[in-house]
Write a protein that holds these residues in place. Structure first.
Motif, PDB file in Angstrom:
ATOM      1  N   TYR A  40      91.369  94.785  40.089  1.00  0.00           N
ATOM      2  CA  TYR A  40      92.733  95.308  40.109  1.00  0.00           C
ATOM      3  C   TYR A  40      92.866  96.345  39.006  1.00  0.00           C
ATOM      4  O   TYR A  40      92.598  96.065  37.839  1.00  0.00           O
ATOM      5  CB  TYR A  40      93.711  94.143  39.911  1.00  0.00           C
ATOM      6  CG  TYR A  40      95.143  94.494  39.575  1.00  0.00           C
ATOM      7  CD1 TYR A  40      95.766  95.629  40.070  1.00  0.00           C
ATOM      8  CD2 TYR A  40      95.901  93.639  38.768  1.00  0.00           C
ATOM      9  CE1 TYR A  40      97.085  95.918  39.774  1.00  0.00           C
ATOM     10  CE2 TYR A  40      97.231  93.911  38.463  1.00  0.00           C
ATOM     11  CZ  TYR A  40      97.815  95.053  38.961  1.00  0.00           C
ATOM     12  OH  TYR A  40      99.120  95.341  38.659  1.00  0.00           O
TER      13      TYR A  40
ATOM     14  N   GLY B 255      90.158  91.036  36.879  1.00  0.00           N
ATOM     15  CA  GLY B 255      89.143  90.592  37.826  1.00  0.00           C
ATOM     16  C   GLY B 255      87.730  90.923  37.402  1.00  0.00           C
ATOM     17  O   GLY B 255      86.801  90.816  38.200  1.00  0.00           O
TER      18      GLY B 255
ATOM     19  N   SER C  87      87.280  93.479  47.166  1.00  0.00           N
ATOM     20  CA  SER C  87      88.565  94.138  47.366  1.00  0.00           C
ATOM     21  C   SER C  87      88.976  94.804  46.060  1.00  0.00           C
ATOM     22  O   SER C  87      88.860  94.209  44.987  1.00  0.00           O
ATOM     23  CB  SER C  87      89.630  93.118  47.785  1.00  0.00           C
ATOM     24  OG  SER C  87      90.927  93.698  47.743  1.00  0.00           O
ATOM     25  N   LEU C  88      89.450  96.037  46.159  1.00  0.00           N
ATOM     26  CA  LEU C  88      89.934  96.781  44.993  1.00  0.00           C
ATOM     27  C   LEU C  88      91.396  97.113  45.217  1.00  0.00           C
ATOM     28  O   LEU C  88      91.746  97.774  46.197  1.00  0.00           O
ATOM     29  CB  LEU C  88      89.125  98.064  44.798  1.00  0.00           C
ATOM     30  CG  LEU C  88      89.577  98.988  43.660  1.00  0.00           C
ATOM     31  CD1 LEU C  88      89.393  98.310  42.310  1.00  0.00           C
ATOM     32  CD2 LEU C  88      88.809 100.303  43.688  1.00  0.00           C
ATOM     33  N   ASN C  89      92.253  96.658  44.329  1.00  0.00           N
ATOM     34  CA  ASN C  89      93.686  96.861  44.462  1.00  0.00           C
ATOM     35  C   ASN C  89      94.183  97.888  43.450  1.00  0.00           C
ATOM     36  O   ASN C  89      93.885  97.785  42.256  1.00  0.00           O
ATOM     37  CB  ASN C  89      94.411  95.522  44.250  1.00  0.00           C
ATOM     38  CG  ASN C  89      95.915  95.649  44.448  1.00  0.00           C
ATOM     39  OD1 ASN C  89      96.388  96.409  45.298  1.00  0.00           O
ATOM     40  ND2 ASN C  89      96.677  94.903  43.684  1.00  0.00           N
TER      41      ASN C  89
ATOM     42  N   TRP D 254      87.350  90.466  43.740  1.00  0.00           N
ATOM     43  CA  TRP D 254      88.383  91.501  43.665  1.00  0.00           C
ATOM     44  C   TRP D 254      88.413  92.152  42.287  1.00  0.00           C
ATOM     45  O   TRP D 254      87.964  91.584  41.296  1.00  0.00           O
ATOM     46  CB  TRP D 254      89.763  90.896  43.968  1.00  0.00           C
ATOM     47  CG  TRP D 254      90.121  89.778  43.024  1.00  0.00           C
ATOM     48  CD1 TRP D 254      89.773  88.460  43.145  1.00  0.00           C
ATOM     49  CD2 TRP D 254      90.842  89.881  41.785  1.00  0.00           C
ATOM     50  NE1 TRP D 254      90.244  87.736  42.068  1.00  0.00           N
ATOM     51  CE2 TRP D 254      90.898  88.570  41.224  1.00  0.00           C
ATOM     52  CE3 TRP D 254      91.436  90.944  41.105  1.00  0.00           C
ATOM     53  CZ2 TRP D 254      91.530  88.312  40.013  1.00  0.00           C
ATOM     54  CZ3 TRP D 254      92.071  90.685  39.890  1.00  0.00           C
ATOM     55  CH2 TRP D 254      92.118  89.373  39.358  1.00  0.00           C
TER      56      TRP D 254
ATOM     57  N   THR E 237      93.180  98.330  48.641  1.00  0.00           N
ATOM     58  CA  THR E 237      94.575  98.101  48.989  1.00  0.00           C
ATOM     59  C   THR E 237      95.489  98.821  48.005  1.00  0.00           C
ATOM     60  O   THR E 237      95.171  98.976  46.825  1.00  0.00           O
ATOM     61  CB  THR E 237      94.923  96.603  48.981  1.00  0.00           C
ATOM     62  OG1 THR E 237      94.672  96.068  47.671  1.00  0.00           O
ATOM     63  CG2 THR E 237      94.103  95.845  49.999  1.00  0.00           C
TER      64      THR E 237
ATOM     65  N   HIS F  60      96.036  91.734  44.969  1.00  0.00           N
ATOM     66  CA  HIS F  60      94.713  91.137  44.795  1.00  0.00           C
ATOM     67  C   HIS F  60      94.769  89.608  44.835  1.00  0.00           C
ATOM     68  O   HIS F  60      93.752  88.958  45.074  1.00  0.00           O
ATOM     69  CB  HIS F  60      94.105  91.585  43.460  1.00  0.00           C
ATOM     70  CG  HIS F  60      95.012  91.348  42.301  1.00  0.00           C
ATOM     71  ND1 HIS F  60      96.053  92.192  41.982  1.00  0.00           N
ATOM     72  CD2 HIS F  60      95.060  90.342  41.385  1.00  0.00           C
ATOM     73  CE1 HIS F  60      96.686  91.736  40.922  1.00  0.00           C
ATOM     74  NE2 HIS F  60      96.114  90.599  40.553  1.00  0.00           N
ATOM     75  N   TYR F  61      95.946  89.028  44.598  1.00  0.00           N
ATOM     76  CA  TYR F  61      96.032  87.566  44.474  1.00  0.00           C
ATOM     77  C   TYR F  61      95.636  86.826  45.758  1.00  0.00           C
ATOM     78  O   TYR F  61      94.889  85.838  45.685  1.00  0.00           O
ATOM     79  CB  TYR F  61      97.435  87.164  44.029  1.00  0.00           C
ATOM     80  CG  TYR F  61      97.577  85.675  43.771  1.00  0.00           C
ATOM     81  CD1 TYR F  61      96.702  85.007  42.912  1.00  0.00           C
ATOM     82  CD2 TYR F  61      98.584  84.936  44.381  1.00  0.00           C
ATOM     83  CE1 TYR F  61      96.828  83.649  42.675  1.00  0.00           C
ATOM     84  CE2 TYR F  61      98.718  83.578  44.142  1.00  0.00           C
ATOM     85  CZ  TYR F  61      97.837  82.940  43.297  1.00  0.00           C
ATOM     86  OH  TYR F  61      97.960  81.585  43.070  1.00  0.00           O
TER      87      TYR F  61
ATOM     88  N   SER G 227      99.605  91.580  52.044  1.00  0.00           N
ATOM     89  CA  SER G 227      98.224  91.231  51.714  1.00  0.00           C
ATOM     90  C   SER G 227      97.884  89.815  52.169  1.00  0.00           C
ATOM     91  O   SER G 227      96.750  89.540  52.565  1.00  0.00           O
ATOM     92  CB  SER G 227      97.973  91.386  50.209  1.00  0.00           C
ATOM     93  OG  SER G 227      98.933  90.690  49.459  1.00  0.00           O
TER      94      SER G 227
ATOM     95  N   HIS H  33      92.001  86.615  45.811  1.00  0.00           N
ATOM     96  CA  HIS H  33      91.536  85.639  44.828  1.00  0.00           C
ATOM     97  C   HIS H  33      91.620  84.227  45.406  1.00  0.00           C
ATOM     98  O   HIS H  33      90.671  83.436  45.290  1.00  0.00           O
ATOM     99  CB  HIS H  33      92.383  85.747  43.563  1.00  0.00           C
ATOM    100  CG  HIS H  33      92.140  84.666  42.566  1.00  0.00           C
ATOM    101  ND1 HIS H  33      91.067  84.678  41.695  1.00  0.00           N
ATOM    102  CD2 HIS H  33      92.828  83.508  42.314  1.00  0.00           C
ATOM    103  CE1 HIS H  33      91.101  83.588  40.950  1.00  0.00           C
ATOM    104  NE2 HIS H  33      92.153  82.867  41.296  1.00  0.00           N
TER     105      HIS H  33
END
Length: 346
Positions: free
Chosen positions: A300, A243, A224-226, A298, A147, A288-289, A206, A292
């Motif tokens: 970040y 994270g 997930s990678l932000n 995740w 994201t 990313h929250y 998100s 979470h």
């Protein structure tokens, strides 16, 4: 001899304190022996210093010219700061949709654009996420998500908040990763690329995305990678990761990342000795929250806030392209982590 030993011990403690204070990782060669001569000690310490990360970052495949071009377009006056639900945001979506097509990406659903409704200031408002996918080469329900929010603050009068670091940098990196994933991604993993909207007013894009994902139980959501603000490093140059608790043996992985392109990898911006930094809750700070909160692993990547943050001075000329290229490749490596490295809590 006793004086010499005490001197060595003192120098060792001073250097250790310096490294800790300024959050510099202790190099593996940092070992002081009382048998070293002063000349040998000087050589050893200078050798350690030469191994410090961040001085000469390198990149292998990230196209710096394309990174610059994407940021140039996204920060142009024509897009007027990309504020949610504005003409500038619509023009941004047109550009990103064209880039998705150019890269050969597929829509997650019928179209790249997925509208959502959120409530702010006692009124319903609309945002639009853009979601593209790269399907796995092997039949698989495994998914990883990257994201990066495309919205920013818009304009005020004649002043345009270009948002080069926040977050044209993350979008440009995501596009570069999309290209590389098709050549060298994990063949057993589906990749979802999401340019989120309405991050600035409250992570609404998100939240909408995660709500949609949780209705699809067959999707194995591994990570997930932000990416949010990854082009304007502090001193020393470093990319910060939040994270890391979602990854096993992270310290080992961090050393491998730094060895790859000499990019400094740091953890926990909240521990920086800058009073302003302590006011930011980095867990809740970006897209990313919602992952979470949903129990989805995740990571970040971002840099600490800087004096251009949320000002009209956050422009292309403040971006360190070599740094951004190195971060892009680091993000790609993290996306390819072995499944066994990811700690699933759900």
């Amino acid at each position: 001899m006793e004086f010499y030993q005490n001197t060595l011990a003192y120098l060792s403690s001073v250097l250790a304190s310096f490294l800790q204070k300024y959050h510099v990782q202790k190099p593996p060669c940092f070992t002081v022996s009382i048998r070293l001569t002063p000349v040998a000690l000087c050589f050893l310490l200078s050798g350690c210093a030469s191994q410090n990360c961040g001085n000469d970052t390198s990149s292998q495949w990230a196209d710096k010219n394309q990174l610059i071009e994407d940021i140039r377009i996204l920060t142009s006056d024509d897009l007027a700061g990309r504020k949610t639900n504005t003409i500038g945001a619509e023009k941004t979506r047109q550009y990103l949709s064209a880039r998705f097509i150019e890269l050969g990406l597929s829509p997650w659903q019928k179209e790249f654009m997925l509208p959502f409704v959120y409530r702010q200031n006692f009124a319903d408002k609309q945002g639009i996420n853009l979601i593209a996918t790269i399907k796995s080469k092997q039949a698989s329900q495994r998914w990883r998500i990257i994201t990066a929010h495309y919205d920013h603050l818009g304009s005020r009068g004649s002043k345009v908040f270009a948002g080069a670091d926040d977050n044209a940098s993350g979008i440009a990196a995501m596009l570069a990763i999309a290209k590389q994933w098709q050549q060298d991604g994990d063949p057993a993993v589906n990749l979802m690329l999401v340019a989120t909207d309405a991050e600035e007013p409250g992570l609404f894009g998100s939240y909408a995305l995660v709500q949609q994902l949780l209705t699809l139980p067959d999707m194995q959501l591994e990570m997930s990678l932000n990416l949010d603000m990854i082009g304007h490093p502090s001193r020393p140059k470093a990319i910060y990761i939040e994270g890391e608790q979602n990854v096993s043996q992270f310290k080992q992985i961090k050393h491998q990342l730094q060895d790859y392109n000499n990019l400094c990898v740091r953890q926990s911006r909240s521990r920086l000795n800058d009073g302003s930094m302590l006011k930011i809750n980095w867990l809740r700070a970006s897209d990313h929250y919602p992952f979470h909160k949903a129990g989805i692993p995740w990571l970040y990547l971002g840099v600490p806030t800087h004096k251009q943050y949320h000002t009209v001075e956050d422009t292309l000329d403040t971006i360190d392209i070599s740094f951004l290229a190195a971060v892009t490749e680091t993000a790609f490596t993290l996306l390819k982590l072995d499944k066994q490295r990811i700690i699933v809590k759900r």
